[in-house]
Scaffold this active site. Structure first.
Site, PDB file in Angstrom:
ATOM      1  N   ASN A   1     -16.881  26.182  17.837  1.00  0.00           N
ATOM      2  CA  ASN A   1     -17.842  27.281  17.704  1.00  0.00           C
ATOM      3  C   ASN A   1     -17.108  28.419  17.000  1.00  0.00           C
ATOM      4  OD1 ASN A   1     -19.592  29.398  17.973  1.00  0.00           O
ATOM      5  ND2 ASN A   1     -19.475  29.535  20.213  1.00  0.00           N
ATOM      6  N   TRP A   2     -17.417  28.569  15.729  1.00  0.00           N
ATOM      7  CA  TRP A   2     -16.689  29.575  14.942  1.00  0.00           C
ATOM      8  C   TRP A   2     -17.101  31.006  15.276  1.00  0.00           C
ATOM      9  CZ3 TRP A   2     -17.058  27.345   9.235  1.00  0.00           C
ATOM     10  CH2 TRP A   2     -16.423  26.088   9.208  1.00  0.00           C
ATOM     11  N   LYS A   3     -18.215  31.147  15.984  1.00  0.00           N
ATOM     12  CA  LYS A   3     -18.767  32.485  16.281  1.00  0.00           C
ATOM     13  C   LYS A   3     -18.943  33.247  14.956  1.00  0.00           C
ATOM     14  CE  LYS A   3     -16.875  32.064  20.849  1.00  0.00           C
ATOM     15  NZ  LYS A   3     -16.360  32.676  22.075  1.00  0.00           N
TER      16      LYS A   3
ATOM     17  N   HIS B   1     -25.547  30.484  24.622  1.00  0.00           N
ATOM     18  CA  HIS B   1     -24.131  30.841  24.740  1.00  0.00           C
ATOM     19  C   HIS B   1     -24.013  32.144  25.526  1.00  0.00           C
ATOM     20  CE1 HIS B   1     -20.076  32.083  23.715  1.00  0.00           C
ATOM     21  NE2 HIS B   1     -19.842  30.803  23.483  1.00  0.00           N
TER      22      HIS B   1
ATOM     23  N   GLU C   1     -22.408  34.691  25.026  1.00  0.00           N
ATOM     24  CA  GLU C   1     -22.453  35.909  24.208  1.00  0.00           C
ATOM     25  C   GLU C   1     -23.893  36.260  23.818  1.00  0.00           C
ATOM     26  OE1 GLU C   1     -19.428  34.547  21.494  1.00  0.00           O
ATOM     27  OE2 GLU C   1     -17.987  34.706  23.128  1.00  0.00           O
TER      28      GLU C   1
ATOM     29  N   GLU D   1     -18.975  26.874  30.336  1.00  0.00           N
ATOM     30  CA  GLU D   1     -18.046  27.884  29.825  1.00  0.00           C
ATOM     31  C   GLU D   1     -18.009  29.068  30.790  1.00  0.00           C
ATOM     32  OE1 GLU D   1     -17.624  27.466  25.281  1.00  0.00           O
ATOM     33  OE2 GLU D   1     -19.389  28.681  25.639  1.00  0.00           O
TER      34      GLU D   1
ATOM     35  N   GLY E   1     -12.158  33.503  25.403  1.00  0.00           N
ATOM     36  CA  GLY E   1     -11.431  34.444  24.560  1.00  0.00           C
ATOM     37  C   GLY E   1     -10.414  35.283  25.313  1.00  0.00           C
TER      38      GLY E   1
ATOM     39  N   SER F   1     -10.969  29.191  26.185  1.00  0.00           N
ATOM     40  CA  SER F   1      -9.526  29.195  25.909  1.00  0.00           C
ATOM     41  C   SER F   1      -8.921  27.791  25.807  1.00  0.00           C
ATOM     42  CB  SER F   1      -8.776  30.042  26.940  1.00  0.00           C
ATOM     43  OG  SER F   1      -9.225  31.389  26.885  1.00  0.00           O
TER      44      SER F   1
ATOM     45  N   GLY G   1     -13.632  27.876  20.824  1.00  0.00           N
ATOM     46  CA  GLY G   1     -13.863  29.078  20.043  1.00  0.00           C
ATOM     47  C   GLY G   1     -12.663  29.378  19.159  1.00  0.00           C
ATOM     48  N   GLY G   2     -11.851  30.337  19.585  1.00  0.00           N
ATOM     49  CA  GLY G   2     -10.724  30.832  18.787  1.00  0.00           C
ATOM     50  C   GLY G   2      -9.865  29.744  18.157  1.00  0.00           C
TER      51      GLY G   2
HETATM   52  O1  LIG Z   1     -17.033  30.593  23.814  1.00  0.00           O
HETATM   53  C1  LIG Z   1     -16.323  29.652  23.534  1.00  0.00           C
HETATM   54  C2  LIG Z   1     -16.851  28.516  22.778  1.00  0.00           C
HETATM   55  O2  LIG Z   1     -18.237  28.557  22.691  1.00  0.00           O
HETATM   56  C3  LIG Z   1     -14.887  29.617  23.932  1.00  0.00           C
HETATM   57  O3  LIG Z   1     -14.203  30.537  23.169  1.00  0.00           O
HETATM   58  P1  LIG Z   1     -12.579  30.560  23.201  1.00  0.00           P
HETATM   59  O4  LIG Z   1     -12.145  29.136  22.954  1.00  0.00           O
HETATM   60  O5  LIG Z   1     -12.199  31.493  22.110  1.00  0.00           O
HETATM   61  O6  LIG Z   1     -12.188  31.016  24.563  1.00  0.00           O
END
Ligand SMILES: O=C(CO)COP(=O)(O)O
Length: 258
Positions: free
Chosen positions: A11-13, A101, A103, A173, A179, A219, A240-241
């Site tokens: 997930n590149w956000k 998600h 967010e 999640e 993050g 993470s 994510g990251g």
């Molecule tokens: O929200 C996430 C994937 O959708 C997880 O993000 P991180 O891997 O950056 O913690």
């Protein structure tokens, strides 16, 4: 580890523009071999503005990597300024779409009812929803993480028929692990993922529950992915990251070597 095909999704956000997206997917495609795709389904969820470029690359080079979006509208078309419909994503040959998600829930106030409408919109357009669930820190500290997460699963899947539900991907999640570098312990993640599978068995049947893939997200890195993937009810990761670094994401796909 289960017999379900693991799904590793990046997930590149709100990162990587369409030119960066092309370079990034090219790097992944160069590094990943047939044996990786035989063992693991690999997907990326770029921003909307990258999807056409990613589609053109994947189609043109016949890549095995799958892709999808990070959200979709609950509506099919019409006066919904700024929204993107499931029909539009299907036209771009997206396989997946993340729904609910944390967010989106946190910054856009998405409720379980809205998430449920989006899950149905995804299925209507033959997209596989990745239904994201998970608790905030205060909920975990109060010991209510399982109840909270199961309510989100039930709310998200309300009135979704079994033949669709068995194809859904659930991403657990925990919000406090996203993050932050704080990984939910593998056994703690397993506790919730097993409970999610139990809830699906209760809502549908054990057969449906055995088919549903449940990802962990929060993470995830190459250094912790193997332990997470060793859990019986965890069938992949939503990353994510670490998915923004092609080498790192490839290592995560190759979790068996870590
Ligand atoms: O929200 C996430 C994937 O959708 C997880 O993000 P991180 O891997 O950056 O913690």
């Amino acid at each position: 580890m289960s017999t379900r095909t693991p799904l590793m999704a990046g997930n590149w956000k709100m990162n990587l523009n369409h030119l960066e997206a092309i370079a990034h997917v090219q790097k992944l495609a160069f590094a990943l071999a047939d044996k990786d795709y035989e063992a693991v389904e690999v997907a990326v969820l770029p921003p909307f503005t990258d999807l056409r470029s990613v589609q053109t690359l994947v189609d043109g080079d016949k890549l095995k990597i799958k892709y999808g979006a990070q959200d979709l509208s609950a509506h099919d078309s019409g006066a919904y300024t700024g929204e993107i419909s499931g029909a539009m994503l299907a036209k771009l040959k997206c396989t997946y779409v993340a729904v609910g998600h944390s967010e989106r829930r946190q910054y856009h106030g998405e409720t379980d009812e809205q998430v449920n409408t989006k899950v149905k919109a995804a299925f209507k357009h033959d997209l596989t929803p990745i239904l994201c669930v998970g608790e905030e820190l205060a909920v975990r500290e109060a010991g209510n993480h399982v109840t909270h997460t199961l309510a989100q699963v039930e709310g998200g899947l309300r009135d979704v028929p079994a033949e669709q539900a068995e194809t859904v991907v659930i991403a657990y999640e925990p919000v406090w692990a996203i993050g932050t570098g704080k990984v939910c312990g593998a056994e703690d993640a397993q506790e919730v993922c097993a409970a999610v599978r139990g809830k699906i068995a209760e809502l549908y049947s054990q057969e449906v529950a055995d088919k549903v893939r449940i990802q962990y997200g929060g993470s995830v890195k190459s250094g912790n992915v193997a332990e997470i993937m060793a859990q019986a009810d965890i069938d992949g990761a939503l990353v994510g990251g670490a998915s923004l670094d092609a080498d790192e994401f490839v290592k995560i796909v190759r979790f068996r070597d870590q």
